[in-house]
Design a protein around this motif. Structure first.
Motif, short mmCIF file in Angstrom:
data_model
loop_
_atom_site.label_atom_id
_atom_site.label_comp_id
_atom_site.label_asym_id
_atom_site.label_seq_id
_atom_site.Cartn_x
_atom_site.Cartn_y
_atom_site.Cartn_z
N ASP A 41 -8.30 10.60 -9.36
CA ASP A 41 -9.05 9.64 -9.04
C ASP A 41 -8.66 9.01 -7.60
O ASP A 41 -7.73 8.03 -7.68
CB ASP A 41 -8.65 8.73 -10.03
N TYR A 42 -8.99 9.53 -6.44
CA TYR A 42 -8.49 9.20 -5.35
C TYR A 42 -8.90 7.64 -4.62
O TYR A 42 -8.14 7.27 -4.21
CB TYR A 42 -8.66 10.46 -4.22
N ALA A 72 -3.69 7.83 3.30
CA ALA A 72 -4.36 8.60 4.23
C ALA A 72 -4.76 9.65 3.26
O ALA A 72 -6.10 10.05 3.77
CB ALA A 72 -3.51 8.97 5.30
N ASP A 73 -4.19 10.39 2.74
CA ASP A 73 -4.58 11.63 1.70
C ASP A 73 -5.77 11.10 1.15
O ASP A 73 -6.85 11.86 0.99
CB ASP A 73 -3.58 12.12 1.18
N GLY A 79 -13.56 11.13 1.82
CA GLY A 79 -14.36 11.10 2.86
C GLY A 79 -14.29 10.22 3.93
O GLY A 79 -15.19 10.05 4.85
N GLN A 80 -13.17 9.44 3.87
CA GLN A 80 -13.02 8.33 4.99
C GLN A 80 -12.11 8.49 5.93
O GLN A 80 -11.02 8.03 5.93
CB GLN A 80 -12.61 6.89 4.01
N PHE A 81 -12.64 9.53 6.80
CA PHE A 81 -11.81 10.23 7.80
C PHE A 81 -11.38 9.14 8.90
O PHE A 81 -10.16 9.11 9.37
CB PHE A 81 -12.58 11.35 8.34
N GLU A 82 -12.02 8.15 9.32
CA GLU A 82 -11.65 7.30 10.26
C GLU A 82 -10.45 6.39 9.77
O GLU A 82 -9.67 6.18 10.62
CB GLU A 82 -12.97 6.34 10.99
N SER A 83 -10.76 5.76 8.79
CA SER A 83 -9.60 5.10 8.05
C SER A 83 -8.08 5.80 8.02
O SER A 83 -7.36 5.51 8.17
CB SER A 83 -10.07 4.59 6.70
N ALA A 84 -8.48 7.30 7.69
CA ALA A 84 -7.31 8.08 7.42
C ALA A 84 -6.79 8.14 8.73
O ALA A 84 -5.41 8.00 8.97
CB ALA A 84 -7.53 9.37 6.84
N MET A 85 -7.34 8.39 9.98
CA MET A 85 -6.76 8.87 11.17
C MET A 85 -6.20 7.43 11.80
O MET A 85 -5.17 7.40 12.06
CB MET A 85 -8.04 8.91 12.06
N LEU A 105 -3.69 15.22 14.41
CA LEU A 105 -4.18 16.19 15.43
C LEU A 105 -5.29 17.17 14.40
O LEU A 105 -6.47 17.13 14.86
CB LEU A 105 -3.28 17.08 15.89
N GLU A 106 -4.68 17.60 13.53
CA GLU A 106 -5.57 18.60 12.53
C GLU A 106 -6.94 17.78 11.91
O GLU A 106 -7.79 18.35 11.79
CB GLU A 106 -4.83 19.12 11.28
N LEU A 107 -6.70 16.74 11.50
CA LEU A 107 -7.66 15.85 10.87
C LEU A 107 -8.80 15.39 12.21
O LEU A 107 -9.82 15.88 12.03
CB LEU A 107 -7.36 14.46 10.34
#
Length: 162
Positions: A41-42, A72-73, A79-85, A105-107
């Motif tokens: 349950d991320y 971040a994970d 699917g919240q990539f901008e937030s993770a970055m 960098l990978e993200l």
């Protein structure tokens, strides 16, 4: 000198007690977040990690950096990539970790590749719908951003004949 020390002793004790209680709350919220994370349950885990981070009130310790990494994970998994970055950038500022730099960098590369594929597929969809002029414009826009894509150049040549 002893009088001054005793005068500030209650303040010092109150500070230490509050700091300890604060850390207990952080650790409790972190444990709840980890439980949600392990159950997959991320979204819930991400919210709990954020709550734990806020409970830390600006403290930066190993626990807080651990919480940020889990946040971040969770963001990546939802699917919240901008937030993770953004979180990885904060971690890099705080710790200078090579691992966090590599993950950022990978993200970033994965998001860029997904955007490229999405842009190409949108142009293909327009073509399949018979919207040739719009598809041509989309492929031209795509090829300006990704000039080495041979398939896009073939599509442009084909669409010019429509």
């Amino acid at each position: 000198m002893k009088k001054k020390l005793f005068r500030y002793l209650p303040l010092l004790l109150a500070f230490l007690i509050l700091t300890g209680c604060q850390q207990d709350k952080v650790l409790s919220l972190r444990a709840d977040a980890l439980s949600a994370y392990e159950k997959g349950d991320y979204a819930q885990a991400g919210m709990l990690f954020e709550e734990a981070l806020m409970a830390g009130e600006g403290m930066v310790s190993e626990v807080q950096t651990d919480i940020l990494r889990y946040m971040a994970d969770c963001d990546v998994r939802t699917g919240q990539f901008e937030s993770a970055m953004d979180i990885y950038e904060r971690l890099i500022e705080l710790t200078g970790s090579e691992t966090d730099k590599r993950l950022l960098l990978e993200l970033t590369e994965a998001v860029t590749e997904a955007e490229r594929i999405n842009m190409f597929n949108e142009a293909v969809t327009l073509e399949n719908e018979g919207k040739y002029k719009e598809a041509l414009e989309a492929f031209i826009s795509y090829s300006e951003q990704y000039p080495g894509d041979v398939e896009a150049l073939k599509e442009i040549e084909f669409l010019k004949t429509r």
